[in-house]
Design a protein around this motif. Structure first.
Motif, short mmCIF file in Angstrom:
data_model
loop_
_atom_site.label_atom_id
_atom_site.label_comp_id
_atom_site.label_asym_id
_atom_site.label_seq_id
_atom_site.Cartn_x
_atom_site.Cartn_y
_atom_site.Cartn_z
N GLU A 33 0.83 -1.20 0.00
CA GLU A 33 0.00 0.00 0.00
C GLU A 33 0.87 1.25 0.00
O GLU A 33 1.93 1.28 0.62
CB GLU A 33 -0.91 0.04 1.23
CG GLU A 33 -1.90 -1.10 1.31
CD GLU A 33 -2.87 -0.97 2.48
OE1 GLU A 33 -2.97 0.14 3.06
OE2 GLU A 33 -3.54 -1.97 2.81
N VAL A 34 0.41 2.26 -0.71
CA VAL A 34 1.05 3.58 -0.69
C VAL A 34 -0.04 4.59 -0.34
O VAL A 34 -1.13 4.57 -0.94
CB VAL A 34 1.69 3.93 -2.04
CG1 VAL A 34 2.28 5.33 -2.01
CG2 VAL A 34 2.76 2.90 -2.40
N ASP A 89 -7.13 -6.61 -3.10
CA ASP A 89 -7.93 -5.41 -2.83
C ASP A 89 -7.11 -4.17 -3.19
O ASP A 89 -6.03 -3.96 -2.65
CB ASP A 89 -8.31 -5.38 -1.35
CG ASP A 89 -9.28 -4.25 -1.01
OD1 ASP A 89 -9.50 -3.36 -1.86
OD2 ASP A 89 -9.80 -4.24 0.13
N PRO A 90 -7.61 -3.32 -4.12
CA PRO A 90 -6.84 -2.15 -4.53
C PRO A 90 -6.97 -0.96 -3.57
O PRO A 90 -6.38 0.09 -3.83
CB PRO A 90 -7.46 -1.81 -5.90
CG PRO A 90 -8.88 -2.24 -5.77
CD PRO A 90 -8.85 -3.48 -4.91
N PRO A 117 -8.55 6.94 5.23
CA PRO A 117 -7.38 6.55 4.43
C PRO A 117 -7.54 6.92 2.96
O PRO A 117 -8.61 6.76 2.37
CB PRO A 117 -7.31 5.03 4.61
CG PRO A 117 -8.66 4.62 5.04
CD PRO A 117 -9.24 5.78 5.79
N ARG A 118 -6.47 7.44 2.38
CA ARG A 118 -6.41 7.72 0.96
C ARG A 118 -5.13 7.11 0.41
O ARG A 118 -4.08 7.14 1.07
CB ARG A 118 -6.39 9.23 0.69
CG ARG A 118 -7.68 9.94 1.08
CD ARG A 118 -7.56 11.43 0.78
NE ARG A 118 -7.31 11.69 -0.64
CZ ARG A 118 -6.88 12.87 -1.11
NH1 ARG A 118 -6.62 13.87 -0.27
NH2 ARG A 118 -6.70 13.03 -2.41
N GLY A 119 -5.21 6.55 -0.76
CA GLY A 119 -4.04 5.95 -1.37
C GLY A 119 -4.44 4.83 -2.30
O GLY A 119 -5.57 4.78 -2.78
N ILE A 120 -3.50 3.94 -2.51
CA ILE A 120 -3.76 2.84 -3.45
C ILE A 120 -2.96 1.62 -2.99
O ILE A 120 -1.94 1.74 -2.32
CB ILE A 120 -3.36 3.25 -4.88
CG1 ILE A 120 -3.88 2.23 -5.89
CG2 ILE A 120 -1.84 3.42 -5.00
CD1 ILE A 120 -3.75 2.70 -7.33
#
Length: 213
Positions: A33-34, A89-90, A117-120
């Motif tokens: 995750e980033v 899961d993206p 949470p925000r990111g990808i």
């Protein structure tokens, strides 16, 4: 002639083709995750890339005054190996987001910690020593460019040239396993021993063993 450059699906493709019996390096899909957060205002647009192995994070600037914060696979974080890259899961998880952003706030004390949470999330094609495999295989005409472990984007413009050198040499009859091909970098003149990326190599003990390479 075929080159397996299937990213996180590369190992599965090898198994389908009956390839990999002589590999000494394991390669498997690893979910990562980033996370995306606003940068502290005082940093402005001049944000350096930070790799903090003590806190287990890296930080790099993103457009619009934001930061991207990812993990460097510290021992306290379990690695998320997966079987099916397509089913990963993206979306970022709350637990991983909070852990990495709070670590970022230890390095940047005025970093805000958003409530959501925000990111990808994505999947790395991770080699056991985090060094890629650019090589031939036991099957004539079958080559691999795999195990890129989330760090080889830095070398992407060069990888095609490395593979071309290997493919041309092997297809002309050169025994790359016994006598590794070398490549001369066009701008620096540095000679690169392509045996360092062999499928049969001893595990690379001089890397960080993480996404940083």
């Amino acid at each position: 002639m075929l080159v397996n450059a299937a990213g996180p699906w590369s190992s599965k493709l090898n198994r389908l083709a009956g390839i990999g019996g002589d590999f000494t390096v394991e390669v498997a899909p690893l979910r990562q995750e980033v996370h995306h957060v606003p940068a502290p205002l005082r940093l402005g647009d001049d944000v350096p890339i930070i790799a903090d192995a003590d806190l287990g994070i890296y930080v790099r600037p993103d457009a619009g005054g934001n930061l991207l914060i990812g993990g460097t696979e510290p021992a306290c974080d379990p690695l998320e190996w997966i079987d099916d890259p397509g089913a990963a899961d993206p979306n970022p998880t709350v637990a991983r987001f909070e852990a990495q952003i709070l670590r970022g706030a230890r390095r940047l004390p005025d970093l805000g910690v958003p409530n959501r949470p925000r990111g990808i999330a994505g999947v790395y094609d991770a080699a056991s020593d985090r060094t890629p495999i650019y090589d031939r295989t036991e099957s004539d005409g079958y080559f691999v460019a795999m195990g890129t472990s989330g760090n080889q984007f830095k070398n992407a413009p060069l990888v095609g040239s490395l593979m071309l050198a290997i493919i041309e040499g092997v297809m002309r009859g050169h025994d790359h396993d016994a006598d590794p091909i070398t490549f001369t970098a066009p701008h620096t003149g540095h000679r690169i021993d392509l045996g360092a990326f062999s499928r049969k190599r001893p595990l690379n003990s001089v890397t960080s063993g993480t996404v940083l390479g």
